[in-house]
Design a protein around this motif. Structure first.
Motif, PDB file in Angstrom:
ATOM      1  N   SER A  61      -6.960   7.438  -2.428  1.00 58.29           N
ATOM      2  CA  SER A  61      -5.735   6.786  -2.914  1.00 58.29           C
ATOM      3  C   SER A  61      -5.443   5.506  -2.125  1.00 58.29           C
ATOM      4  O   SER A  61      -4.823   4.577  -2.638  1.00 58.29           O
ATOM      5  CB  SER A  61      -4.548   7.751  -2.880  1.00 58.29           C
ATOM      6  OG  SER A  61      -4.084   7.904  -1.570  1.00 58.29           O
ATOM      7  N   HIS A  62      -5.919   5.439  -0.870  1.00 61.37           N
ATOM      8  CA  HIS A  62      -5.775   4.194  -0.108  1.00 61.37           C
ATOM      9  C   HIS A  62      -6.599   3.071  -0.738  1.00 61.37           C
ATOM     10  O   HIS A  62      -6.195   1.906  -0.737  1.00 61.37           O
ATOM     11  CB  HIS A  62      -6.248   4.384   1.342  1.00 61.37           C
ATOM     12  CG  HIS A  62      -5.362   5.284   2.151  1.00 61.37           C
ATOM     13  ND1 HIS A  62      -5.672   5.649   3.439  1.00 61.37           N
ATOM     14  CD2 HIS A  62      -4.183   5.884   1.864  1.00 61.37           C
ATOM     15  CE1 HIS A  62      -4.722   6.436   3.926  1.00 61.37           C
ATOM     16  NE2 HIS A  62      -3.800   6.595   2.981  1.00 61.37           N
ATOM     17  N   PRO A  65      -9.748   2.554   4.725  1.00 64.89           N
ATOM     18  CA  PRO A  65      -9.018   3.623   4.037  1.00 64.89           C
ATOM     19  C   PRO A  65      -9.476   5.007   4.505  1.00 64.89           C
ATOM     20  O   PRO A  65     -10.649   5.191   4.833  1.00 64.89           O
ATOM     21  CB  PRO A  65      -9.397   3.434   2.565  1.00 64.89           C
ATOM     22  CG  PRO A  65     -10.086   2.121   2.464  1.00 64.89           C
ATOM     23  CD  PRO A  65     -10.597   1.779   3.808  1.00 64.89           C
ATOM     24  N   LEU A 111       0.837  -1.205   0.000  1.00 66.23           N
ATOM     25  CA  LEU A 111       0.000   0.000   0.000  1.00 66.23           C
ATOM     26  C   LEU A 111       0.866   1.247   0.000  1.00 66.23           C
ATOM     27  O   LEU A 111       0.623   2.189  -0.757  1.00 66.23           O
ATOM     28  CB  LEU A 111      -0.896   0.043   1.242  1.00 66.23           C
ATOM     29  CG  LEU A 111      -2.074  -0.924   1.336  1.00 66.23           C
ATOM     30  CD1 LEU A 111      -2.852  -0.655   2.624  1.00 66.23           C
ATOM     31  CD2 LEU A 111      -3.015  -0.772   0.147  1.00 66.23           C
ATOM     32  N   SER A 158       0.335   4.009  -2.719  1.00 70.98           N
ATOM     33  CA  SER A 158      -0.588   5.091  -2.396  1.00 70.98           C
ATOM     34  C   SER A 158       0.158   6.419  -2.350  1.00 70.98           C
ATOM     35  O   SER A 158       1.279   6.488  -1.843  1.00 70.98           O
ATOM     36  CB  SER A 158      -1.244   4.820  -1.041  1.00 70.98           C
ATOM     37  OG  SER A 158      -1.966   5.949  -0.631  1.00 70.98           O
ATOM     38  N   ALA A 213      -4.877   1.896  -3.873  1.00 67.56           N
ATOM     39  CA  ALA A 213      -3.745   1.025  -3.553  1.00 67.56           C
ATOM     40  C   ALA A 213      -4.235  -0.331  -3.066  1.00 67.56           C
ATOM     41  O   ALA A 213      -3.620  -1.370  -3.361  1.00 67.56           O
ATOM     42  CB  ALA A 213      -2.861   1.696  -2.500  1.00 67.56           C
TER      43      ALA A 213
END
Ligand SMILES: Cc1cc2nc3c(=O)[nH]c(=O)nc-3n(C[C@H](O)[C@H](O)[C@H](O)COP(=O)(O)OP(=O)(O)OC[C@H]3O[C@@H](n4cnc5c(N)ncnc54)[C@H](O)[C@@H]3O)c2cc1C
Ligand SMILES: *[C@@H]1O[C@H](CO)[C@@H](O)[C@H](O)[C@H]1NC(C)=O
Ligand SMILES: *[C@@H]1O[C@H](CO)[C@@H](O)[C@H](O)[C@H]1NC(C)=O
Ligand SMILES: *[C@@H]1O[C@H](CO)[C@@H](O)[C@H](O)[C@H]1NC(C)=O
Length: 520
Positions: free
Chosen positions: A82-83, A78, A30, A34, A86
Motif C-alpha cells: 500500500s506504500h 516502502p 502518502l 496509504s 500511495a
C-alpha cells in the motif's frame, strides 16, 4: 562581486524552500492515501548520513554514482504494497518524477538516476522481497525486491528437482530482470524467465493493484519482456517452476590463442545453438598477458557420463575430459556459474549482494551466421588495445527457437545463433571514461557487418543509451522506434499500443521507456 553572492543566496534559499516541502508534502500525501501509515524512517534525504549507502546499496554501475550524476530528492523505501500504491498516487498528484528500483542492476542506472528530469525520487523496493514456493503447484510467488539468487535458494530449500530458468548473476532483482526477459543457463531447455511467468501483480498509473485477470492479456504480455518501468510498478510475479535433475554437471575449459582459441571459437559458433538442449556452453573472452583467452563455461542438465557422450558427438574439438566435469546439485551449479569459490554455502544467496561492482559500459549484438576467423582476429587486435575488455557469447537454439517472436515482447528467437555482450570495465572513475566509451563504440562499429541487421538487434536488459534516448516527458513514436525496433522488432508497435492504453500521459517514463502515441 556582490551580485553572485546575492544570487547564490537566492538560489540556496530557493532550493531550501523547494526541497523541504517535497518530502513533507509527499509524506503527508502518502499518509492520506496509504492504508498503512508511513514511518519517517522510510525516507532518506541527501542531508541524512545514510543517504549514500542507501543509494549505493544495490547500484551496480559505479558510473552512475559519480558526484557529477544527478541525485534523487529522496529515496523512499516502502514497507508494504500500500506504500507503493500511495507513492504512485502521490508522485502523480504532486508532479514528482519517480524512478523505481528493484535490484539496481540497470546498465545505465535508470532505476536511480534521471538525466532528463529533475527533481526526481527513487522508490526502492528492497524491503518487498518475500518468496513463497508451492512445490505441489510447481509455482512460486516472488516479490519484486527479491534477488533471483534468493528465489533459486528458496526453491532449492524445498526441492532438489525444481528450478527456475533466469539470470546467471544471483544479485539481479526480479522486478527489473524478469520484465526485460531474463536469460540464464537453462534458456536452451526452458526459455527465458519471462517465458515462465504465469501471473503477476502490478500497480497501474491510478495506484490500483491488478493481477493477470484484472490487467488483461495485452498488459500481461507487455510486462513479460517489454523492459522495466514503462507500464507500472511490478509488485510480484507468479513463476512456473521447471524440473531439474538431482545431479547436473558443470565445467570450465579455457583456451588461449596459442592453444587454438580462434579455431575452437569458430567451431563453437557452428555447434552451440544445435547442441542437446540440456547443454548450455557460453564463451567468455578476456584479455590475458598480451594474449586473448577464451573460456567455455557450461551447465549440463544430467550426469558427466552422458555429457561426455554428447560432447564427443557434437563438439569434440573442445577436448572436454572426465576430470573437467563437476557433478553437483542444481543450486550449487548456480553458485558455480555465478563465480563463487567452490564450497561456498548456498546460503550466500540470501545476502542478496552482488559480488563485484565496477565502472562499465556494455553493448549487445545478436549473431545469425558464424563470424569468420579473419574477423575474429580483427576482434582480438581490438581487445588487446583496451585495459579490461570482456565479451560473453551466449548460445541460443533449443527452446529459444521454438517460441514465436511475438509470444512475448522479447523477439530474439529462431535464427539467432548466439548473443554477444561486449563490456569494458574500469576502476578509475570518470578520468578515462571517455576513452573506454570510445573504444567500445568503435568495437561496435567494427562488428556491424557480422551481426544482425535491419534492425541491428539488442537486448533490452543490456540497456544502452547510445541506441537513442527519450527527451523529457515528450518523445515521439518515430524517435523511439529507432531503439525500440532493436530491442523489440515488430513487437515495439504493440508495446506502444499497450502503453497508449494504460498510461496515455506517460507517467511511467525514463530515457528509454515505451512512448504513448499522442492523444488526437
Ligand atoms: C552483473 C550483471 C549481471 C547480469 N546478468 C544477467 C543475466 O544473466 N541474464 C539477464 O537476462 N540479464 C542479466 N543482467 C541484466 C539484468 O537483467 C538487467 O540489468 C535488469 O534490468 C536488472 O533488474 P534489476 O531489478 O536488478 O535492476 P533495476 O536497476 O532495479 O531495474 C532495471 C529497470 O527496471 C525498472 N524496474 C525495476 N523494478 C521494477 C518494478 N518492480 N516494476 C517496474 N519496473 C521496474 C527500473 O526502473 C529500471 O528501468 C545482468 C546485469 C548485471 C549488472
Ligand atoms: C533532512 O531534510 C528533510 C527534509 O528534506 C527533513 O525532514 C529531515 O529532518 C532532515 N534530516 C536531517 C538529518 O537533517
Ligand atoms: C535517515 O535515514 C534513515 C534511513 O532511511 C532513517 O531511518 C532515519 O530516520 C533518517 N534520519 C532522519 C533524521 O531523518
Ligand atoms: C510534445 O511535442 C509536440 C511536438 O514535438 C508538441 O506539439 C506538444 O505540444 C508536446 N506536448 C507536451 C505535453 O509538451
Amino acid at each position: 562581486m556582490k551580485f553572485p553572492i546575492v544570487s547564490l543566496l537566492i538560489l540556496l534559499s530557493a532550493s531550501w524552500t523547494i526541497s523541504l516541502p517535497t518530502q513533507e508534502s509527499f509524506l503527508h500525501c502518502l499518509n492520506t492515501n496509504s492504508q498503512i501509515s508511513v514511518p519517517l524512517s522510510a525516507f532518506c534525504s541527501p542531508n541524512n548520513s545514510s543517504f549514500s549507502s542507501i543509494l549505493q546499496s544495490s547500484a551496480q554501475n559505479l558510473r552512475y554514482l559519480e558526484p557529477s550524476k544527478p541525485k534523487p530528492e529522496f529515496i523512499f523505501t516502502p514497507l508494504y504494497e500500500s506504500h507503493v500504491q500511495a507513492a504512485v498516487i502521490c508522485s502523480r498528484e504532486l508532479g514528482i518524477h519517480m524512478r523505481v528500483r528493484s535490484g539496481g542492476h540497470d546498465y545505465e542506472g535508470l532505476s536511480y538516476v534521471s538525466e532528463i528530469e529533475t527533481p526526481f525520487i527513487v522508490v526502492d523496493l528492497a524491503k518487498l522481497r518475500s518468496i513463497s514456493v508451492d512445490i505441489p503447484d510447481n509455482s512460486a510467488w516472488i516479490q519484486a525486491g527479491a534477488t533471483i539468487g534468493e528465489v533459486y535458494y528458496r526453491i532449492s530449500e524445498k526441492s532438489n528437482i525444481h528450478g527456475f530458468p533466469a539470470g546467471l548473476c544471483p544479485s539481479l532483482g526480479v522486478g527489473g530482470h524478469i520484465t526485460g526477459g531474463a536469460y540464464g543457463s537453462m534458456m536452451r531447455k526452458y526459455g527465458l524467465g519471462a517465458d515462465n511467468v504465469i501471473d503477476g501483480r502490478i500497480i497501474d498509473v491510478n495506484g490500483k493493484i491488478l493481477d493477470r485477470a484484472a490487467m488483461g492479456e495485452d498488459l500481461f504480455w507487455a510486462i513479460r519482456g517489454g523492459g522495466g518501468a514503462s507500464f507500472g510498478v511490478i509488485l510480484s510475479w507468479k513463476i512456473k517452476l521447471v524440473p531439474v535433475p538431482p545431479i547436473v554437471t558443470v565445467f570450465t575449459v579455457t583456451k588461449s590463442l596459442e592453444e587454438g582459441a580462434t579455431k575452437t571459437l569458430y567451431r563453437w559458433q557452428q555447434v552451440a545453438d544445435k547442441l542437446d538442449e540440456n547443454l548450455f556452453i557460453r564463451g567468455t573472452v578476456k584479455k590475458g598477458q598480451r594474449t586473448v583467452t577464451t573460456s567455455y563455461n557450461a551447465l549440463f542438465l544430467g550426469g558427466a557420463d552422458r555429457l561426455l557422450q554428447v560432447m564427443q558427438q557434437s563438439f569434440p574439438e573442445l577436448g572436454l575430459t572426465r576430470k573437467d566435469c563437476i557433478e553437483t546439485s542444481w543450486i550449487k551449479s548456480v553458485l558455480y556459474i555465478g563465480g563463487y569459490p567452490s564450497n561456498t554455502p548456498p546460503e550466500v544467496l540470501l545476502q542478496g549482494k552482488s559480488t563485484f561492482k565496477n565502472y562499465f559500459k556494455a553493448k549487445s549484438d545478436f549473431v545469425k551466421q558464424p563470424i569468420p576467423e579473419t574477423a575474429l582476429e580483427g576482434l582480438w587486435t581490438r581487445l588487446l588495445q583496451e585495459d579490461s575488455p570482456l565479451m560473453i557469447w551466449n548460445p541460443y537454439g533449443g527452446m529459444m527457437s521454438k517460441i514465436s517472436e511475438s509470444e512475448i515482447p522479447f523477439p530474439h528467437r529462431k535464427g539467432t545463433l548466439f548473443k554477444i555482450q561486449y563490456v569494458s570495465l574500469w576502476e578509475d572513475g570518470e578520468k578515462n571514461a571517455a576513452r573506454h566509451m570510445d573504444w567500445i563504440r568503435k568495437l561496435y562499429n567494427y562488428m556491424a557487418p557480422y551481426v544482425s541487421q535491419f534492425p541491428r538487434e539488442a537486448y533490452v536488459n543490456y540497456r544502452d543509451l547510445d541506441l537513442g534516448m527519450n527527451k523529457k516527458s515528450n518523445t515521439s513514436f518515430v524517435e523511439a522506434s529507432a531503439w525500440g525496433a532493436k530491442y523489440f522488432k515488430d513487437n515495439f508497435n504493440r508495446l506502444v499500443r499497450v502503453k497508449t492504453k494504460v498510461d496515455p500521459d506517460n507517467f511511467f517514463r525514463h530515457e528509454q521507456s515505451i512512448p504513448p502515441l499522442p492523444v488526437k
